[in-house]
Scaffold this motif. Structure first.
Motif, PDB file in Angstrom:
ATOM      1  N   MET A   1     -11.039-132.687 -20.468  1.00 22.32           N
ATOM      2  CA  MET A   1     -11.517-131.389 -20.926  1.00 22.32           C
ATOM      3  C   MET A   1     -10.917-131.027 -22.283  1.00 22.32           C
ATOM      4  SD  MET A   1     -13.820-130.285 -19.026  1.00 22.32           S
ATOM      5  CE  MET A   1     -13.943-128.845 -20.070  1.00 22.32           C
ATOM      6  N   ARG A   2      -9.705-131.471 -22.563  1.00 24.43           N
ATOM      7  CA  ARG A   2      -9.131-131.168 -23.870  1.00 24.43           C
ATOM      8  C   ARG A   2      -9.943-131.816 -24.989  1.00 24.43           C
ATOM      9  NH1 ARG A   2      -6.497-133.315 -27.885  1.00 24.43           N
ATOM     10  NH2 ARG A   2      -5.190-131.946 -29.168  1.00 24.43           N
ATOM     11  N   SER A   3     -10.340-133.068 -24.791  1.00 30.07           N
ATOM     12  CA  SER A   3     -11.142-133.734 -25.816  1.00 30.07           C
ATOM     13  C   SER A   3     -12.511-133.082 -25.961  1.00 30.07           C
ATOM     14  CB  SER A   3     -11.295-135.216 -25.474  1.00 30.07           C
ATOM     15  OG  SER A   3     -11.987-135.382 -24.247  1.00 30.07           O
ATOM     16  N   PHE A   4     -13.061-132.568 -24.863  1.00 27.67           N
ATOM     17  CA  PHE A   4     -14.364-131.904 -24.938  1.00 27.67           C
ATOM     18  C   PHE A   4     -14.254-130.541 -25.615  1.00 27.67           C
ATOM     19  CE2 PHE A   4     -15.305-134.342 -20.804  1.00 27.67           C
ATOM     20  CZ  PHE A   4     -15.719-135.445 -21.529  1.00 27.67           C
ATOM     21  N   LEU A   5     -13.220-129.765 -25.239  1.00 29.54           N
ATOM     22  CA  LEU A   5     -13.078-128.423 -25.804  1.00 29.54           C
ATOM     23  C   LEU A   5     -12.668-128.469 -27.273  1.00 29.54           C
ATOM     24  CD1 LEU A   5     -11.365-126.430 -22.912  1.00 29.54           C
ATOM     25  CD2 LEU A   5     -13.778-126.620 -23.487  1.00 29.54           C
ATOM     26  N   ALA A   6     -12.084-129.576 -27.709  1.00 31.24           N
ATOM     27  CA  ALA A   6     -11.726-129.689 -29.120  1.00 31.24           C
ATOM     28  C   ALA A   6     -12.953-129.714 -30.012  1.00 31.24           C
ATOM     29  CB  ALA A   6     -10.884-130.947 -29.349  1.00 31.24           C
ATOM     30  N   GLU A   7     -14.140-129.990 -29.422  1.00 33.78           N
ATOM     31  CA  GLU A   7     -15.380-130.025 -30.198  1.00 33.78           C
ATOM     32  C   GLU A   7     -16.059-128.655 -30.293  1.00 33.78           C
ATOM     33  OE1 GLU A   7     -16.442-132.762 -31.769  1.00 33.78           O
ATOM     34  OE2 GLU A   7     -14.592-133.709 -31.090  1.00 33.78           O
ATOM     35  N   VAL A   8     -15.510-127.645 -29.617  1.00 32.61           N
ATOM     36  CA  VAL A   8     -16.109-126.310 -29.691  1.00 32.61           C
ATOM     37  C   VAL A   8     -15.857-125.732 -31.082  1.00 32.61           C
ATOM     38  CG1 VAL A   8     -16.046-123.971 -28.733  1.00 32.61           C
ATOM     39  CG2 VAL A   8     -15.799-125.951 -27.224  1.00 32.61           C
ATOM     40  N   PRO A   9     -16.894-125.259 -31.769  1.00 35.11           N
ATOM     41  CA  PRO A   9     -16.698-124.713 -33.122  1.00 35.11           C
ATOM     42  C   PRO A   9     -15.755-123.513 -33.117  1.00 35.11           C
ATOM     43  CG  PRO A   9     -19.028-125.119 -32.691  1.00 35.11           C
ATOM     44  CD  PRO A   9     -18.312-125.291 -31.385  1.00 35.11           C
ATOM     45  N   VAL A  10     -14.800-123.546 -34.014  1.00 31.87           N
ATOM     46  CA  VAL A  10     -13.831-122.451 -34.100  1.00 31.87           C
ATOM     47  C   VAL A  10     -14.513-121.162 -34.537  1.00 31.87           C
ATOM     48  CG1 VAL A  10     -11.662-121.725 -35.174  1.00 31.87           C
ATOM     49  CG2 VAL A  10     -12.046-124.141 -34.656  1.00 31.87           C
TER      50      VAL A  10
END
Length: 286
Positions: A169-178
Motif C-alpha cells: 500500500m505504501r508503494s501504491f499511495l506514493a502515486e497519489v498526486p500531492v
C-alpha cells in the motif's frame, strides 16, 4: 535513421516482440497445465486416475465431486471448513486493509520520522520462519482458551499479512498526486474524509491488489490452521489433508476437492483482474 534502415529495425523490433510474446504464452501454458491436469483428473474415476501413464481419453464422470460433497473426508461435510476458510480470509483481509491503509498513508503521503526504519521493522517480522513461532502461539492459545477458535485464525492471518500489505500500500499511495491532497486540505477535509473520498478512489486498484494477495495467503494457509484447529474451526486446507488416509490416496477425489477449494480464489482473482493488473503496475515507468 535512413529509410533503408528504418524498416529493418522495425522488423527486428517486431521479431523481438513476437519472440517475447511466444515466451510469455509458453510460460502461461506451463503454469496452467498442472491446474488443467488437476481438473481433468477430478473428472475421471479412481481406476482411470490411477493408471500410469494417465489416460487422456478415459470416460468423464462426476463421481469424485459427488464423493466430496456427499461423504468427503471420511463422512464429514465440506461446508463447515469452507465457511471457516471464507470467514477467516474475509475478516482478516478487511482488518488488514483497515490497518494497512492508514499506516501506509503515514509512511508515504504524510511520512513519519525514520519511516525507513519502520518499513524495515515491518519487513523483519516476515523473516522469522512460521514454524519457529508455532509453539509460543500454541501455548498462548491454550492458556487463553482460543484453541479450535476461528477468531484466533483471524488475528493470526491479520498479523501475518499486515507487513506485506503495508509495503504494497505504501508503494501504491506514493502515486497519489500531492495536489489532490493539498486541495482537500484547503477545503477543510479531515483525515477520514481524505482517506475515504480522495485517497481511496485513486488507490482503489492498489487496494484491490492488496486485498486479493491477503485473501489468497489467508485462504491457502495450512500450518497454523492444522495445529491450532480441530473439529470446530478447521479450514478447507486442513480438510483437504484428511483425504490422505491409511487406505491410500484417492487421486480423483483429492483432485475434485482441490478444484472446489481453489474456486473461491480463482473467482476472486477473475472478478478483480482488471484492478489487480492496474494495482500491480502502479509505480512502473510509463
Amino acid at each position: 535513421m535512413t529509410p533503408t534502415t528504418a524498416p529493418a529495425s522495425l522488423r527486428r523490433r517486431r521479431r523481438a516482440n513476437g519472440l517475447l510474446g511466444l515466451v510469455a504464452w509458453l510460460c502461461g501454458i506451463a503454469f496452467f497445465l498442472p491446474v488443467a491436469w488437476m481438473v481433468l483428473t477430478s473428472l475421471h474415476s479412481e481406476q482411470d486416475a490411477a493408471t500410469n501413464p494417465p489416460s487422456l481419453t478415459a470416460p468423464l464422470t462426476l463421481h469424485g465431486y459427488r464423493e466430496f460433497f456427499g461423504a468427503g473426508g471420511g463422512g464429514l461435510s465440506p461446508w463447515p471448513p469452507l465457511v471457516n476458510s471464507l470467514t477467516a480470509s474475509v475478516l482478516s483481509t478487511l482488518l488488514v486493509l483497515l490497518l494497512a491503509v492508514p499506516a501506509a498513508y503515514a509512511l508515504s503521503i504524510r511520512p513519519v520520522r525514520k519511516w525507513s526504519d519502520v518499513l524495515f521493522f515491518f519487513l523483519s517480522t516476515k523473516m522469522l520462519p512460521l514454524v519457529a513461532g508455532l509453539l509460543p502461539v500454541y501455548l498462548v492459545a491454550q492458556n487463553t482458551g482460543l484453541l479450535d477458535d476461528i477468531w484466533l485464525l483471524v488475528v493470526l492471518y491479520t498479523s501475518m499479512n499486515l507487513p506485506i500489505a503495508v509495503w504494497m500500500m505504501r508503494s501504491f499511495l506514493a502515486e497519489v498526486p500531492v495536489e489532490m491532497l493539498e486541495a482537500a486540505s484547503l477545503d477543510g477535509a479531515g483525515l477520514a474524509t481524505t482517506l475515504l473520498r480522495i485517497v481511496g478512489p485513486v488507490a482503489l486498484p492498489g487496494i484491490a491488489a492488496t486485498a486479493l494477495i491477503s485473501f489468497l495467503f489467508s485462504w491457502n494457509e495450512l500450518l497454523f490452521a492444522r495445529v491450532l484447529t480441530g473439529v470446530v474451526a478447521g479450514t478447507s486446507p486442513v480438510f483437504l489433508t484428511g483425504f490422505v488416509t491409511s487406505q491410500g490416496l484417492f487421486l480423483a477425489k483429492v483432485c475434485a476437492a482441490a478444484t472446489v477449494i481453489s474456486l473461491p480464489v480463482l473467482a476472486a482473482g477473475f472478478a478483480a483482474q482488471d484492478k489487480l493488473v492496474q494495482g500491480l503496475s502502479l509505480g512502473a515507468v510509463k
